[in-house]
Design an enzyme around this catalytic site. Structure first.
Site, mmCIF file in Angstrom:
data_model
loop_
_atom_site.group_PDB
_atom_site.id
_atom_site.type_symbol
_atom_site.label_atom_id
_atom_site.label_comp_id
_atom_site.label_asym_id
_atom_site.label_seq_id
_atom_site.Cartn_x
_atom_site.Cartn_y
_atom_site.Cartn_z
ATOM 1 N N LYS B 97 0.881 -1.169 0.000
ATOM 2 C CA LYS B 97 0.000 0.000 0.000
ATOM 3 C C LYS B 97 0.915 1.214 0.000
ATOM 4 O O LYS B 97 1.549 1.527 1.004
ATOM 5 C CB LYS B 97 -0.910 0.005 1.232
ATOM 6 N N GLY B 158 -8.002 9.262 9.111
ATOM 7 C CA GLY B 158 -8.351 9.419 10.526
ATOM 8 C C GLY B 158 -9.402 10.471 10.803
ATOM 9 O O GLY B 158 -9.765 10.693 11.955
ATOM 10 N N ALA B 185 -9.372 5.556 3.413
ATOM 11 C CA ALA B 185 -9.209 6.673 4.353
ATOM 12 C C ALA B 185 -10.445 7.570 4.438
ATOM 13 O O ALA B 185 -11.127 7.820 3.451
ATOM 14 C CB ALA B 185 -8.004 7.537 4.005
ATOM 15 N N ASN B 207 -9.610 1.932 9.166
ATOM 16 C CA ASN B 207 -8.958 1.503 10.393
ATOM 17 C C ASN B 207 -9.625 2.119 11.621
ATOM 18 O O ASN B 207 -10.259 1.456 12.432
ATOM 19 C CB ASN B 207 -7.464 1.890 10.331
ATOM 20 N N THR B 208 -9.527 3.457 11.712
ATOM 21 C CA THR B 208 -9.936 4.139 12.938
ATOM 22 C C THR B 208 -11.409 3.897 13.294
ATOM 23 O O THR B 208 -11.738 3.727 14.469
ATOM 24 C CB THR B 208 -9.683 5.659 12.794
#
Lengths: 65, 263
Positions: B97, B158, B185, B207-208
């Site tokens: 990535k 994020g 993202a 992710n977050t």
């Protein structure tokens, strides 16, 4: 000889990158290395001589996004 | 039909990051609950006598998923290329990535560096997953440089803002009908993931939103359901929105019906 390992200045007697990894007790750890910005494969560490002010990166798997 | 990334058929449209979880166990439970088959990882400095990397790697191996290492934090082509090379040796995969970051506040991709790094890595046999923007010119260059997948941002990493520029993402989908596209993202809620799927994106990477949820395991399940729903909706063919009302109940035969002759 003074070198920079992971951003920290250190004195070492290691002559090669492999010897440095052993001195740092990382010889059998899951690591990858770079010298002065260039990747050094595991099997090339033995032959890679260190010089004054070399910058070494030693990295390992970590969480990531 | 499930997406195909560099010749590998992927059983889940959710790619999940491994950082920021309250505990390693929670990470494992959340990944399993989400059904994800690809997790992202990174490389970071190891301390003298350290074994943190080995412990983390053992944990990931137990998950039995595909691993996608990143070059997070790299700000130059050189840093990104060397990091990718170290990651390939550590994780024994040529998937990467690719992130080349332009700015600390927005974490937006440096598209010029990204295109150059992608070209170099593709020539070295990597399978590059570029973290990019919706810019079609950059995307074309990435594809010309050998990338068989594109990962435009939804919003800054994020931020949890969702799809900041849905029109551009729609355009990108239309412009690259065959290339696997992953929104990477900025996804903060399952609804953002569902919207990405409704727009025809092949997968989402986040992710977050899961790691920082009050209950990451439940949130993993929530994302799995949203993604499934969004994809089914896309495959079903969504109705076209319109500006004015249109009665769904038949007008013919309406009791007391009379032609409006006011005009």
């Amino acid at each position: 000889m003074k070198i920079v390992v992971n951003g920290e200045t250190r004195s070492t007697r290691a002559k090669t990158l492999a010897e440095l990894c052993t001195a740092l007790e990382l010889a059998d750890a899951k690591i990858a290395t770079a010298l002065n910005g260039d990747f050094v494969p595991a099997d090339a560490r033995e032959a890679r001589l260190l010089a004054e002010n070399d910058r070494i990166e030693i990295v390992t798997p970590r969480q990531g996004g | 039909m499930m997406p195909n990334f560099y010749g590998k058929e992927i059983a889940s449209r959710l790619l999940i990051g491994t950082a920021l979880y309250p505990s390693p166990q929670m990470l494992c439970d959340a990944v399993k609950a989400s059904g994800s088959r690809i997790v992202t990882v990174s490389v970071r400095r190891e301390a003298a006598r350290g074994r943190t990397g080995q412990q983390f790697w053992d944990l990931i191996k137990e998950l039995d998923v595909l691993v996608l290492p990143n070059t997070a934090g790299c700000k130059s082509v050189k840093e990104a290329v060397t990091t990718a090379q170290m990651a390939r040796e550590l994780f024994d995969t040529n998937w990467i990535k690719l992130e080349v970051i332009a700015n600390d506040d927005t974490l937006q991709p440096d598209l010029f560096g990204l295109v150059e790094a992608a070209r170099i890595l593709n020539e070295e046999g990597f399978k590059v997953f570029p973290y990019t923007t919706e810019d079609l010119g950059a995307a074309e260059r990435l594809v010309a440089g050998g990338c068989e997948i594109l990962m435009p941002w939804g919003a800054p990493i994020g931020s949890g803002q969702g799809l900041a520029n849905p029109l551009a993402l729609k355009t990108m989908r239309a412009y690259f009908p065959e290339t696997p596209l992953v929104v990477d993202a900025g996804i903060g809620a399952p609804s953002h993931a569902a919207l990405s799927m409704e727009m025809g994106y092949d997968a989402v990477l986040l992710n977050t939103a899961i790691a920082k949820a009050g209950d990451p395991v439940k949130m993993g399940k929530a994302f799995a359901k949203a993604i499934e729903a969004g994809r089914l909706a896309y495959e079903s063919g969504l109705m076209e929105p319109r500006d004015m009302a249109s009665p769904s109940t038949p007008v013919a035969g309406t009791p007391f019906f009379k032609i409006d002759s006011a005009s």
